[in-house]
Design an enzyme around this catalytic site. Structure first.
Site, short mmCIF file in Angstrom:
data_model
loop_
_atom_site.label_atom_id
_atom_site.label_comp_id
_atom_site.label_asym_id
_atom_site.label_seq_id
_atom_site.Cartn_x
_atom_site.Cartn_y
_atom_site.Cartn_z
CG HIS A 188 56.11 82.71 91.29
ND1 HIS A 188 56.85 81.76 91.94
CD2 HIS A 188 56.55 83.90 91.77
CE1 HIS A 188 57.68 82.34 92.78
NE2 HIS A 188 57.54 83.65 92.68
CD GLU A 189 55.95 87.50 90.05
OE1 GLU A 189 55.68 88.31 90.96
OE2 GLU A 189 57.02 86.86 90.01
CG HIS A 192 54.68 86.75 95.19
ND1 HIS A 192 55.21 86.21 96.33
CD2 HIS A 192 55.55 86.47 94.20
CE1 HIS A 192 56.37 85.64 96.03
NE2 HIS A 192 56.60 85.77 94.74
CG ASP A 265 59.80 84.88 96.03
OD1 ASP A 265 60.11 86.06 95.84
OD2 ASP A 265 59.09 84.21 95.26
ZN ZN Z 1 58.34 85.24 93.72
#
Ligand code: ZN
Length: 366
Positions: A188-189, A192, A265
């Site tokens: 997930h990170e 980004h 987010d």
């Molecule tokens: Zn996030």
């Protein structure tokens, strides 16, 4: 409070002139007077305000008394108070810029012992968007962190870690993620960060971590602007939205399913997309028409919709389309760079916290 106290204050001020009278939180007495008074409720406050106005009028040009007042709610003040001739000048105090943050950090750091090698510019750069009070808190946290580590002075890491404490909440040492969860958070990170890095006009990644915070965040990606940034172009906002959707997009691309981890987010991306349409005039259909107005710009506060129900429905449609388009962009960026996504995610999974340099090294590796 009280008309006689105001009279007394100004009598003393005139005796001691030249001097400065400073009234903090002036909205406490300076609020708009109600038109339907007489029920007794706010009588004392109104008498206080009336006396203050009288005193301010009574000044001869050079009586040597300067009146300063501060408020967070300038719009709530009585118009008689803000009329020319009462307060001559208004000074809006904005959040500090890079230079300002550095200077504020140094002022507070004088009260603690710190390593002379501490790079305050770097700390200030990482703490973008922090208020004066938050910066003071960062210095305080740095000192506490040094004490906990048994050192007699604060060093660079103390300051950097304190930014995260103040901005992102305490590092949660005892939160236990399952192995699978940790893997998902790592992807997930990196999602980004990778979407940010593969677009132009994105702030460089400074740090990525999957160590949970007490604020509830399971990880985060810190991007730091170079220099000050006051204007954002349409492309930059679109890229920012794509970056925000990048976390969820990575989960989809890799695991084919989604988690609740992206709620913040999603909220931020929606807010930005809405603002583009209703406030920044960046939609082709609506053009430069404000559909939403900000009520209190000083506290970054509430917005009010100013359009018909039909228009509102249209705005909602456009917000969905805008976020959707950026989400698709993020997904295709991640698909095209799947190999890097895997490499970076497993590196982050291993190390838990990586720097922007480590990230770029792996990204640029052939
Ligand atoms: Zn996030």
């Amino acid at each position: 409070m009280g008309a006689s106290k105001v009279r007394d204050l100004f009598r003393q001020a005139k005796e001691k002139a030249p001097c400065i009278v400073f009234i903090d939180e002036i909205d406490a007495i300076g609020q708009k007077r109600s038109t339907g008074a007489g029920l007794g409720g706010n009588d004392e406050r109104e008498q206080t305000l009336n006396q203050l106005l009288t005193e301010m009028d009574g000044f001869e040009g050079n009586s040597g008394v300067i009146i300063l007042a501060a408020t967070n709610r300038p719009e709530s003040l009585d118009p008689a108070l803000t009329r020319p001739g009462r307060f001559d000048r208004r000074v809006p105090v904005e959040l500090p810029d890079l230079k300002g943050r550095e200077a504020i950090l140094k002022v507070h750091a004088k009260k603690i012992k710190y390593d002379e090698k501490v790079d305050f510019e770097k700390v200030a750069r990482m703490a973008s968007g922090a208020s004066g009070a938050e910066l003071a808190n960062i210095v305080n946290e740095a000192a506490l962190r040094a004490v906990r580590a048994g050192r007699s002075f604060a060093d660079q890491t103390d300051f950097e870690e304190s930014i995260e404490v103040v901005i992102a909440g305490y590092q949660k040492k005892n939160a236990i993620l399952t192995d699978q969860e940790k893997k998902v958070v790592a992807y997930h990170e990196i999602g980004h960060a990778l979407v940010a890095a593969k677009q132009t006009h994105s702030a460089p990644v400074q740090k990525i971590t999957i160590i949970p915070r007490t604020s509830g965040a399971l990880g985060y990606t810190l991007q730091v602007e170079e220099g000050n940034h006051y204007l954002m172009t349409k492309e930059e906002i679109e890229n920012r939205i794509a970056t925000l959707t990048g976390g969820r997009a990575a989960e989809e691309v890799v695991f084919g399913t989604v988690t609740t981890g992206a709620s913040n987010d999603i909220e931020q991306a929606t807010k930005l997309a809405r603002a583009m349409i209703t406030r920044y005039g960046m939609s082709d259909d609506f053009g430069m028409v404000a559909m939403e107005t900000v009520q209190n710009q000083y506290l970054g506060g509430d917005t009010t919709l100013a359009c018909s129900a039909q228009t509102q429905a249209k705005i909602d449609e456009q917000v969905v389309a805008l976020v959707g388009k950026q989400h698709e962009k993020a997904v295709s960026i991640l698909r095209e760079n799947r190999e890097k996504l895997d490499q970076l995610a497993s590196y982050l999974y291993e190390k838990e916290t990586i720097t922007g340099d480590e990230f770029m090294n792996i990204l640029d590796r052939p």
